[in-house]
Write an enzyme that holds these catalytic residues in place. Sequence first.
Site, PDB file in Angstrom:
ATOM      1  CB  SER A 165      28.161 -20.693  43.965  1.00 28.53           C
ATOM      2  OG  SER A 165      29.111 -20.549  44.997  1.00 28.53           O
ATOM      3  CE1 TYR A 190      27.914 -15.406  43.741  1.00 23.36           C
ATOM      4  CE2 TYR A 190      28.764 -16.903  45.411  1.00 23.36           C
ATOM      5  CZ  TYR A 190      28.660 -16.523  44.095  1.00 23.36           C
ATOM      6  OH  TYR A 190      29.279 -17.252  43.117  1.00 23.36           O
TER       7      TYR A 190
END
Length: 364
Positions: A165, A190
Amino acid sequence: MKILVTGAAGFIGSKLAFTLASRGDEVIGIDTINTYYNPVLKYARLAECGFSLPEDTPTAKVVPFTANDEGLEVEVPDLAWGKRLVSAKLPNLSFIRMDIADRTALPALFAAEHFDCIMNLAAQAGVRYSIQNPFAYIDSNIYGFMNILECCRHHGIGHLVYASSSSVYGLNTKTPFSEDDEVIRPVSIYAATKKSNELMAHSYGKLYGIRSTGLRFFTVYGPWGRPDMAPMLFAGAISSGKPIKVFNGGDLIRDFTYIDDIVGGTIGVIDHIPGPNADGVPVKVYNIGCSHPVKLMDFISEIEKDLGMEAKKQFLPMQQGDVYQTNADTTRLEEEVGYHPSVLLPDGIREFIAWFKSPKNPLK
């Protein structure tokens, strides 16, 4: 090739699985179909890929996390775990409800199917949810990814591609973001789990020679997108006359990338098996974005234009765990894989809004 696509009921995963099968690959998709957001959308994506649920499929009432502000309870199908469906559109495409963290079912699937390539898109996403429910990220993004790596190790997988990501860049202020930048300052759990995936893949490449490629996805949008992301949130609120939440007073910049460009680039990476790097480890990490970041307010203007409605804007401070700017340097992916994103923002938003207003959108 025979390819496993995890997260196959997701935004990117459903489109990718169908596209791979359409070109002739044998594709098996798996997904937990969890309740982070409304599972009705996930089942609708599967239906778009040609999957029909058995007539005796029961239903369950759930409260998706992203609807908690409204306390919305929805009734959705409850497909049996381990049930295999075959697409009516593409007989070389199948789907099984399965959790990548299942240390019995996943190894058994690998042993039975003899995959050539794994495309791991299964992960717990979302910044706000990671602050409120951090263990969900450890369960899926750490334990689940570890299970994937172990299965690759024991079943001779030729290439593992996995979703990282752009969030790994965290507090970096130098733009555009380069794969050579130091990424040691995440701002959410995350992001920390995604950087952990890159480190875990590197260690398995060194220890066991597992060839892997990580993709640092930048903000993806388009038809069938996630309802917790800006395009769906904005379009839904604007069309119903509700205010949209505009964080940091609207002073945000995002590298919005259209779904078709993401899928095309991902397939290019699947076909591009990495050789040893300078340290002799067969691993790669690429940015995959548009490289043309836009201001959030300009993005909102495009949505307003295609909806034919002006947004009521609620300006708020920066959201906890968020970053000011994302901007991908995709030079490496362009030069080594031939990646060339081509969908301009006005065209992509027009396609998204056309889908959003259509009967295909189950959340309209």
